[in-house]
Scaffold this active site. Structure first.
Site, short mmCIF file in Angstrom:
data_model
loop_
_atom_site.label_atom_id
_atom_site.label_comp_id
_atom_site.label_asym_id
_atom_site.label_seq_id
_atom_site.Cartn_x
_atom_site.Cartn_y
_atom_site.Cartn_z
N LYS A 186 3.43 16.58 5.14
CA LYS A 186 2.45 15.61 5.25
C LYS A 186 1.76 15.90 6.66
O LYS A 186 0.36 15.57 6.63
CB LYS A 186 3.14 14.10 5.19
CG LYS A 186 3.52 13.78 4.25
CD LYS A 186 4.77 12.68 3.95
CE LYS A 186 5.11 12.47 2.23
NZ LYS A 186 6.26 11.86 2.16
N GLN A 216 9.92 7.64 4.48
CA GLN A 216 10.31 8.48 3.73
C GLN A 216 11.51 8.22 2.85
O GLN A 216 12.45 7.66 3.37
CB GLN A 216 10.67 9.82 4.52
CG GLN A 216 10.95 11.29 3.45
CD GLN A 216 9.88 11.78 2.50
OE1 GLN A 216 8.82 11.46 2.92
NE2 GLN A 216 10.18 12.10 1.26
N ASP A 264 1.54 4.42 0.97
CA ASP A 264 2.23 4.57 -0.32
C ASP A 264 2.27 3.63 -1.56
O ASP A 264 2.45 4.06 -2.52
CB ASP A 264 3.92 4.57 0.01
CG ASP A 264 4.70 5.76 0.46
OD1 ASP A 264 4.31 6.64 -0.26
OD2 ASP A 264 5.64 5.89 1.06
N1 GUN Z 1 10.08 10.63 -1.65
C1 GUN Z 1 9.82 11.22 -2.66
N2 GUN Z 1 8.48 11.20 -3.04
C2 GUN Z 1 8.16 9.96 -1.95
C3 GUN Z 1 6.96 9.26 -1.82
O1 GUN Z 1 5.73 9.64 -2.35
N3 GUN Z 1 6.86 8.41 -0.85
C4 GUN Z 1 7.86 8.15 0.11
N4 GUN Z 1 7.84 7.42 0.91
N5 GUN Z 1 9.06 9.03 -0.22
C5 GUN Z 1 9.23 9.72 -1.06
#
Ligand code: GUN
Length: 284
Positions: free
Chosen positions: A54, A98, A121
């Site tokens: 990211k 996350q 998200d």
């Molecule tokens: N963990 C796995 N995929 C995601 C996602 O798309 N967003 C977040 N915040 N955590 C994740």
């Protein structure tokens, strides 16, 4: 006949160029640089890789990014205090916590603490509600990326049979809502679905998000269908999808590979959501 490959790497590259151009033009016009904050609690190796990717995506597109690393035994209060701090930070337009969080933490409470306009998200209840009711909310990244790939087939989605396997809040449910918005006839399947192959064989568009390697086999797929594989599992050190790629590609019309398919698109859509959040903030 072999299916056409929906190449998430190529699609991501072209979208990231557009996003980088959007970032540059926003900066020139308003002085605003889109900023993303990622909160990582604990040291789950898979999460650490996602978080690093990211940050790399932000750098590639000219965005500002920060990673807030918290210890695995962080308290709910400290986590929420960090979210509050980022909610109030003008340089930050997107906040991502996350997942999964360490077990002792309350995920729902943490997600609810993020300002809905910074919830890149799309997991906040307000954004989930907007998606359900047709409002202009933030769309979760993985389903948004999957829909982008489905659109690249050029298929008219009106009235098509779409089947989603998996009913998670992150993928299955928002994916179903997005396909409904495209006027598909949508069926959501899950572990209690009876005679799954008879349902999936009706699908013009089949999306699998169950996390079981090789779960979707050729006999479950309608000839010519668009098959979108959201699954990511690790088998003997290799990344595998839900779909038995070699078998299914002989039946489907289009198929996404793993790796190099939907996974690539998720971070790209996160960058897109962050850019859009920054644009909205700049207009205020
Ligand atoms: N963990 C796995 N995929 C995601 C996602 O798309 N967003 C977040 N915040 N955590 C994740």
């Amino acid at each position: 006949m072999s299916a056409q490959i929906l190449d998430g790497k190529a699609m991501s590259e072209s979208l990231r160029k557009e996003i980088a151009a959007g970032v540059e033009s926003l900066r020139e016009c308003t002085g605003v640089v889109p900023g993303l904050a990622v909160i990582l609690a604990g040291n789950d190796p898979a999460s650490e890789i996602y978080v690093r990717n990211k940050g790399n995506g932000c750098r590639e597109t000219g965005m500002y990014s920060v990673t807030v690393k918290l210890p695995g035994d962080v308290t709910q209060e400290t986590l929420e205090a960090e979210i509050d701090r980022l909610n109030g930070d003008e340089r930050i337009h997107g906040i991502l916590v996350q997942l999964p969080l360490p077990e002792h933490l309350d995920e729902a409470r943490a997600l609810a603490r993020i300002l809905p306009e910074k919830d890149v998200d799309g997991f906040h209840l307000l954004n989930a509600g907007r998606l359900m009711t047709g409002g202009d909310g933030v769309i979760p990244c993985t389903p948004r990326g999957a829909l982008h790939m489905i659109r690249q087939t050029g298929m008219d989605l009106n009235g098509k049979e779409a089947v989603v396997i998996g009913r998670s809040n992150i993928v299955g449910k928002p994916m179903a809502m997005l396909l409904l918005r495209e006027n598909c006839t949508v069926t959501v399947c899950h572990s209690r679905t009876k005679d799954l192959p008879s349902v999936t064989r009706r699908a013009d568009i089949l999306v699998s998000a169950v996390g079981k390697p090789g779960f979707v086999t050729a006999d479950m797929v309608k000839p010519g269908a668009v098959v979108i594989d959201v699954g990511i599992s690790r088998v003997d050190g290799k990344v595998r999808g839900d779909v038995d790629f070699d078998g299914v590609k002989e039946v489907a019309g289009w198929i996404t590979p793993v790796p190099g398919g939907v996974g690539r698109m998720t971070i790209t859509m996160l960058l897109q959501n962050t850019l859009e959040a920054a644009k909205k903030a700049a207009r205020k």
